[in-house]
Design a protein around this motif. Structure first.
Motif, PDB file in Angstrom:
ATOM      1  N   LEU A  77       8.673 -10.787  60.642  1.00 29.84           N
ATOM      2  CA  LEU A  77       8.296 -10.323  60.672  1.00 29.84           C
ATOM      3  C   LEU A  77       8.746  -8.602  61.547  1.00 29.84           C
ATOM      4  CD1 LEU A  77       6.057 -12.497  60.059  1.00 29.84           C
ATOM      5  CD2 LEU A  77       4.927 -10.747  59.720  1.00 29.84           C
ATOM      6  N   LEU A  78       9.326  -7.532  60.927  1.00 31.09           N
ATOM      7  CA  LEU A  78      10.018  -6.901  62.233  1.00 31.09           C
ATOM      8  C   LEU A  78       8.879  -5.643  62.308  1.00 31.09           C
ATOM      9  CD1 LEU A  78      12.356  -6.071  64.219  1.00 31.09           C
ATOM     10  CD2 LEU A  78      13.232  -4.860  61.729  1.00 31.09           C
ATOM     11  N   HIS A  79       9.078  -4.738  63.284  1.00 27.36           N
ATOM     12  CA  HIS A  79       8.016  -3.727  63.780  1.00 27.36           C
ATOM     13  C   HIS A  79       9.729  -3.344  64.456  1.00 27.36           C
ATOM     14  CE1 HIS A  79       6.069  -0.121  64.021  1.00 27.36           C
ATOM     15  NE2 HIS A  79       5.949  -0.336  65.833  1.00 27.36           N
TER      16      HIS A  79
ATOM     17  N   ARG B   6      11.633  -4.301  68.309  1.00 26.06           N
ATOM     18  CA  ARG B   6      12.595  -3.616  68.568  1.00 26.06           C
ATOM     19  C   ARG B   6      12.462  -1.979  68.616  1.00 26.06           C
ATOM     20  NH1 ARG B   6      13.890  -8.383  69.392  1.00 26.06           N
ATOM     21  NH2 ARG B   6      15.562  -9.558  69.123  1.00 26.06           N
ATOM     22  N   MET B   7      13.091  -1.263  69.386  1.00 24.24           N
ATOM     23  CA  MET B   7      13.401   0.286  69.610  1.00 24.24           C
ATOM     24  C   MET B   7      14.200   1.172  69.466  1.00 24.24           C
ATOM     25  SD  MET B   7      10.718   0.686  73.258  1.00 24.24           S
ATOM     26  CE  MET B   7       9.243  -0.392  73.211  1.00 24.24           C
TER      27      MET B   7
ATOM     28  N   GLN C 134      18.515   1.371  61.402  1.00 19.89           N
ATOM     29  CA  GLN C 134      20.120  -0.140  61.568  1.00 19.89           C
ATOM     30  C   GLN C 134      18.930  -1.434  62.178  1.00 19.89           C
ATOM     31  OE1 GLN C 134      21.295   2.732  65.049  1.00 19.89           O
ATOM     32  NE2 GLN C 134      22.214   3.824  62.979  1.00 19.89           N
ATOM     33  N   TRP C 135      18.511  -1.075  62.479  1.00 16.04           N
ATOM     34  CA  TRP C 135      17.906  -2.615  62.946  1.00 16.04           C
ATOM     35  C   TRP C 135      17.028  -3.582  61.752  1.00 16.04           C
ATOM     36  CZ3 TRP C 135      17.934  -4.931  66.923  1.00 16.04           C
ATOM     37  CH2 TRP C 135      18.569  -4.546  68.284  1.00 16.04           C
TER      38      TRP C 135
ATOM     39  N   ALA D 205      18.163  -8.065  59.433  1.00 16.86           N
ATOM     40  CA  ALA D 205      18.522  -8.799  58.091  1.00 16.86           C
ATOM     41  C   ALA D 205      19.996  -9.931  58.210  1.00 16.86           C
ATOM     42  CB  ALA D 205      18.424  -8.183  57.127  1.00 16.86           C
ATOM     43  N   SER D 206      20.837  -9.058  58.631  1.00 17.91           N
ATOM     44  CA  SER D 206      21.899 -10.073  59.243  1.00 17.91           C
ATOM     45  C   SER D 206      22.337 -10.807  59.710  1.00 17.91           C
ATOM     46  CB  SER D 206      23.460  -8.869  59.001  1.00 17.91           C
ATOM     47  OG  SER D 206      24.318  -9.772  59.481  1.00 17.91           O
ATOM     48  N   ASP D 207      21.289 -10.788  60.880  1.00 14.56           N
ATOM     49  CA  ASP D 207      21.526 -12.290  62.374  1.00 14.56           C
ATOM     50  C   ASP D 207      20.003 -12.849  61.536  1.00 14.56           C
ATOM     51  OD1 ASP D 207      22.517 -10.158  63.803  1.00 14.56           O
ATOM     52  OD2 ASP D 207      21.108  -9.948  64.576  1.00 14.56           O
ATOM     53  N   CYS D 208      19.476 -12.646  61.209  1.00  9.90           N
ATOM     54  CA  CYS D 208      18.520 -14.183  59.872  1.00  9.90           C
ATOM     55  C   CYS D 208      18.874 -14.570  58.909  1.00  9.90           C
ATOM     56  CB  CYS D 208      16.991 -13.539  60.568  1.00  9.90           C
ATOM     57  SG  CYS D 208      16.565 -12.682  59.457  1.00  9.90           S
ATOM     58  N   ALA D 209      20.358 -14.135  57.859  1.00  9.12           N
ATOM     59  CA  ALA D 209      20.734 -14.602  56.705  1.00  9.12           C
ATOM     60  C   ALA D 209      19.357 -14.184  55.915  1.00  9.12           C
ATOM     61  CB  ALA D 209      21.301 -15.811  57.051  1.00  9.12           C
ATOM     62  N   ALA D 210      18.153 -13.443  56.048  1.00  7.10           N
ATOM     63  CA  ALA D 210      17.400 -13.029  54.999  1.00  7.10           C
ATOM     64  C   ALA D 210      18.333 -12.951  53.044  1.00  7.10           C
ATOM     65  CB  ALA D 210      16.946 -11.947  55.610  1.00  7.10           C
ATOM     66  N   ASP D 211      17.696 -13.593  51.841  1.00  7.69           N
ATOM     67  CA  ASP D 211      17.993 -13.135  51.345  1.00  7.69           C
ATOM     68  C   ASP D 211      16.950 -12.942  50.363  1.00  7.69           C
ATOM     69  OD1 ASP D 211      16.374 -15.542  51.426  1.00  7.69           O
ATOM     70  OD2 ASP D 211      17.543 -16.317  50.550  1.00  7.69           O
TER      71      ASP D 211
END
Length: 296
Positions: free
Chosen positions: A194-196, A239-240, A245-246, A251-257
Motif C-alpha cells: 500500500l503506497l501513499h 513517499r514524497m 514517478q513513485w 511497482a518495479s521495486d516490488c515486482a508488482a504484477d
C-alpha cells in the motif's frame, strides 16, 4: 457500485474484452482469457464499429460495408481460435461511439470486469485503444483491467497475481479500490504493498515531514481490516514527490504484477483532457492496471 468487505471474494461471472483486432487488443484478450479460466467466467468479446464507418442504410458506403465485413470475419476467426478453447464465450458487435456501445453491452450482460488494451500515449488507434481506454475506465460501473504496451504479451494460461500494488491518495475514488486490492491479495495469496505519495512541501521542517509520514502510515494500516485473511504482512510505504514517478518506481521495486487504483468518475469524457495518473500507469507500467471507479 457495491464495495467489497474483507470477507468477500472477487466474483467475475461475466468478463468483457474490447478488441479492435490489433496486437495490443490481442494481448488484452490473452489476459482476459487467463482470468476467465481462473474464475470460470463467461467471456464476451466486443468490437465497436464507429459511426463514420457504419452509417445506417441506405447511406452506408461501399468502404463502410467492406470494413464491416472485415470486422465480422475477424470476429468469427477470433471466436474460433484456440486461445478461447474451453472458455464459454460470445462475440458482440456494436455500432456508434465507443462507450455508448460498450456501456450498453456492460449493462445488458451484467459484466463484472472489462478488459482493454492500449498502445500508450503516442500513435494511439481511434478504434478501441488509446484515449478510448481511459474513457472506458472513467465511465464503466465495474472494474476495468487495462493492459499497456509494456505488460507481458504472453500471460500464463491461468493467471495468478503474486504481488499487488495499491497506490492511494486517500480520496473517495481510492477508497472504492482498496477492498478489491485486499480481496485479490487474499484470493491469490499475493503480497500487497500500500503506497501513499504525499506532496513535497518546500520549506517543511523535518518534524512536519515526519508527522505527514506517521499520519499517512496510520491511514494505510486502517485500509486493511483486521479480519483480512492475508498470507503475508502487507507493506506500507509513504513517499514524497511526484506520484506517477513513485508509483512506477515502487511497482518495479516490488515486482508488482498488478496495480489497483481508484479513478474519479466523469459526467462526460473528453479525449482532450490531460491523461490521468491511472492512464499514465497503464501506458508505462510493466504490469496491467485494475481501475475501480468512484461513485458518480
Amino acid at each position: 457500485m457495491k464495495v467489497l468487505d474483507a470477507k468477500t471474494r472477487v466474483s467475475l461471472a461475466n468478463i468483457l474484452v474490447a478488441t479492435d483486432f490489433t496486437p495490443p487488443a490481442q494481448t488484452a484478450l490473452a489476459y482476459a482469457a487467463a482470468i476467465a479460466r481462473r474464475y470460470e467466467s463467461k467471456l464476451f468479446v466486443a468490437h465497436v464499429l464507429l459511426p463514420e464507418i457504419s452509417p445506417p442504410p441506405p447511406a452506408r458506403t461501399s468502404t463502410g460495408q467492406k470494413q464491416e465485413r472485415f470486422a465480422e470475419k475477424q470476429m468469427e476467426e477470433l471466436l474460433a481460435s484456440a486461445s478461447l478453447e474451453g472458455i464459454p464465450h460470445q462475440g458482440l458487435m456494436g455500432r456508434g461511439e465507443i462507450w455508448d456501445a460498450l456501456g450498453d453491452m456492460v449493462r445488458r450482460h451484467e459484466i463484472d470486469l472489462v478488459v482493454t488494451g492500449t498502445r500508450g500515449k503516442k500513435g494511439v488507434s481511434k478504434v478501441v485503444l488509446g484515449s478510448a481506454a481511459e474513457e472506458i475506465f472513467r465511465m464503466a460501473p465495474c472494474p476495468v483491467l487495462t493492459v499497456g504496451p509494456h505488460a507481458s504479451r504472453r500471460p500464463p494460461e491461468e493467471i495468478v497475481f503474486r504481488h499487488i500494488l495499491y497506490p492511494t491518495d486517500f480520496g473517495e475514488a481510492s477508497a472504492h479500490a482498496a477492498p478489491y486490492a485486499v480481496s485479490l491479495a487474499q484470493e491469490n495469496q499475493a503480497g500487497i504493498t500500500l503506497l501513499h505519495v504525499a506532496e513535497e512541501r518546500h520549506g517543511a521542517t523535518l518534524r512536519e515531514k515526519l508527522d505527514v509520514r506517521t499520519e499517512a502510515v496510520r491511514r494505510l494500516h486502517a485500509l486493511v481490516p483486521p479480519e483480512a485473511e492475508l498470507w503475508c504482512e502487507p507493506e506500507f510505504l509513504v513517499r514524497m514527490g511526484d506520484a506517477r514517478q513513485w508509483i512506477l518506481r515502487v511497482a518495479s521495486d516490488c515486482a508488482a504484477d498488478l496495480i489497483v487504483m481508484g479513478v474519479k468518475p466523469v459526467a462526460a469524457f473528453s479525449a482532450h483532457l490531460p491523461a490521468s495518473t491511472a492512464y499514465t500507469m497503464a501506458c508505462e507500467a510493466h504490469c496491467p492496471v485494475l481501475t475501480v471507479r468512484g461513485e458518480a
